[in-house]
Design an enzyme around this catalytic site. Structure first.
Site, PDB file in Angstrom:
ATOM      1  N   HIS A 129      47.498  42.330  30.874  1.00 13.63           N
ATOM      2  CA  HIS A 129      46.481  42.492  29.825  1.00 13.63           C
ATOM      3  C   HIS A 129      45.417  43.519  30.202  1.00 13.63           C
ATOM      4  O   HIS A 129      45.014  43.647  31.353  1.00 13.63           O
ATOM      5  CB  HIS A 129      45.873  41.158  29.387  1.00 13.63           C
ATOM      6  N   ASP A 141      42.571  41.149  37.831  1.00 11.50           N
ATOM      7  CA  ASP A 141      42.767  40.430  36.560  1.00 11.50           C
ATOM      8  C   ASP A 141      42.269  41.286  35.407  1.00 11.50           C
ATOM      9  O   ASP A 141      41.114  41.195  35.048  1.00 11.50           O
ATOM     10  CB  ASP A 141      42.039  39.090  36.602  1.00 11.50           C
ATOM     11  N   GLU A 175      43.193  39.174  26.119  1.00 11.86           N
ATOM     12  CA  GLU A 175      43.738  37.938  26.695  1.00 11.86           C
ATOM     13  C   GLU A 175      42.628  36.952  27.034  1.00 11.86           C
ATOM     14  O   GLU A 175      42.763  35.754  26.828  1.00 11.86           O
ATOM     15  CB  GLU A 175      44.543  38.258  27.973  1.00 11.86           C
ATOM     16  N   GLU A 176      41.522  37.488  27.545  1.00 10.62           N
ATOM     17  CA  GLU A 176      40.484  36.613  28.087  1.00 10.62           C
ATOM     18  C   GLU A 176      39.682  35.878  27.025  1.00 10.62           C
ATOM     19  O   GLU A 176      39.099  34.846  27.296  1.00 10.62           O
ATOM     20  CB  GLU A 176      39.514  37.425  28.972  1.00 10.62           C
ATOM     21  N   ASP A 203      50.076  38.444  35.698  1.00  8.29           N
ATOM     22  CA  ASP A 203      48.659  38.146  35.464  1.00  8.29           C
ATOM     23  C   ASP A 203      48.147  37.167  36.527  1.00  8.29           C
ATOM     24  O   ASP A 203      47.393  36.259  36.235  1.00  8.29           O
ATOM     25  CB  ASP A 203      48.474  37.571  34.047  1.00  8.29           C
ATOM     26  N   HIS A 273      37.438  36.747  37.930  1.00  9.74           N
ATOM     27  CA  HIS A 273      36.332  36.679  36.964  1.00  9.74           C
ATOM     28  C   HIS A 273      34.956  36.827  37.622  1.00  9.74           C
ATOM     29  O   HIS A 273      33.993  36.204  37.184  1.00  9.74           O
ATOM     30  CB  HIS A 273      36.369  35.366  36.163  1.00  9.74           C
TER      31      HIS A 273
HETATM   32 ZN    ZN Z   1      44.252  37.608  33.439  1.00  8.90          ZN
END
Ligand code: ZN
Length: 316
Positions: A129, A141, A175-176, A203, A273
């Site tokens: 993503h 990510d 995606e998030e 991912d 994140h």
């Molecule tokens: Zn991800």
């Protein structure tokens, strides 16, 4: 204010299970705190590492409960707060948040293909993503997943190979924060989903390969195990039943077997994140091994004389 301070379970068999066992505090903490009369929810970051970096991520509200602010705090901050509270200290905490909802805006998946030599209408999807959280750079990510997909196809081309079927690289958007790209791909390609023979997502970071997980039925699983055995040199020979990926998940409804790339996950939630998820955290050789493993699996699946058996799917 309510502090959710349940750490990730260190005894878990793998870090994704530990994350899965703790993330309800972030996803639903604000709902439970509001129900208890709180004005805000604070959540211990979803990492085993002790440091000063807060880790963000999705959370939700419930229509029947007041929407109170929620914020992640670093693991060290959570330990400090909890210790003071345990000592019976009266703790004062001011919360100032700058986050807000903006109106929806149009965005796009990014798609490219290596057309198949004999069966170009049959498609193997590989992707990651394109979006990331605002903290850090989203290097693991999911910059790593996008690079895995793109580099896998470059490697196949660089060897002068062209498989029978088409390999389609998809960088999914959003995606998030809603998975609209995944839903958009499903809708836009509805007419050709019965010709999607496999979808693979990366991912889980750009770390040293361990293998793959898949929702494929017994026959396809056996075939994938045989293929992955070829990937021993990249340490990716293991295939186990399990999760494919968030962005490819809708394709399961059409019976497409899903595969998730599974790297070593010991350091993923150190960076996930957070401001730690930057390019320097990606080891070039580990990233390259992952792309090599994915290239091997993709090429063989796309070049099989007979396509892998499909899953039953459902009628929706
Ligand atoms: Zn991800």
């Amino acid at each position: 204010m309510v502090l959710f301070d349940r750490p990730l379970e260190r005894a878990s068999s793998d870090c994704f299970s530990a994350y899965g066992g703790a993330v309800d505090q972030r996803s639903e903490g604000a709902i439970h705190a509001a129900r208890a009369g709180a004005v805000a929810a604070l959540v211990r970051s979803m990492t085993m590492r002790l440091d000063d970096f807060p880790h963000t991520g999705s959370m939700r509200y419930s229509p029947d409960v007041e929407r109170i602010p929620a914020a992640a705090i670093s693991t060290r901050a959570a330990d400090e707060l909890a210790a003071r509270l345990a000592r019976g200290e009266s703790v004062r905490l001011a919360l100032q948040l700058g986050c807000r909802w903006h109106p929806d805006a149009t965005s796009h998946n990014v798609i490219g293909e290596l057309r198949g030599s004999e069966l170009p209408d049959e498609i193997v999807v590989v992707g990651g993503h394109l979006d990331a959280w605002d903290v850090g750079q989203g290097a693991h990510d999911d910059g790593a997943g996008c690079v895995h997909a793109l580099e896998a196809v470059r490697l196949i081309r660089a060897r002068g190979l062209r498989p029978r079927r088409t390999i389609r690289v998809v960088f999914f958007m959003n995606e998030e924060n809603g998975t609209r790209g995944a839903a958009g791909y499903f809708d836009a390609h509805r007419g050709e989903l019965e010709r999607h023979v496999l979808a693979l997502e990366s991912d889980a970071g750009g770390f040293t390969p361990r293998g793959f997980s898949t929702d494929a039925g017994p026959e396809a699983l056996a075939a994938l195990e045989e293929i992955a055995a070829l990937l021993e040199p990249a340490s990716a020979a293991s295939v186990r039943p399990g999760w494919g990926g968030v962005d490819i998940a809708p394709l399961a409804r059409a019976g497409v077997p899903l595969v998730g790339f599974r790297p070593d996950d010991e350091r993923y939630f150190d960076v996930h994140h957070s401001d730690r998820d930057v390019l320097e955290a990606v080891h070039p050789r580990e990233l390259a091994l992952g792309a090599g493993a994915i290239a091997g699996l993709l090429y063989v699946v796309a070049d099989l004389p007979d396509a892998l058996p499909r899953n039953p799917g459902d009628a929706r």
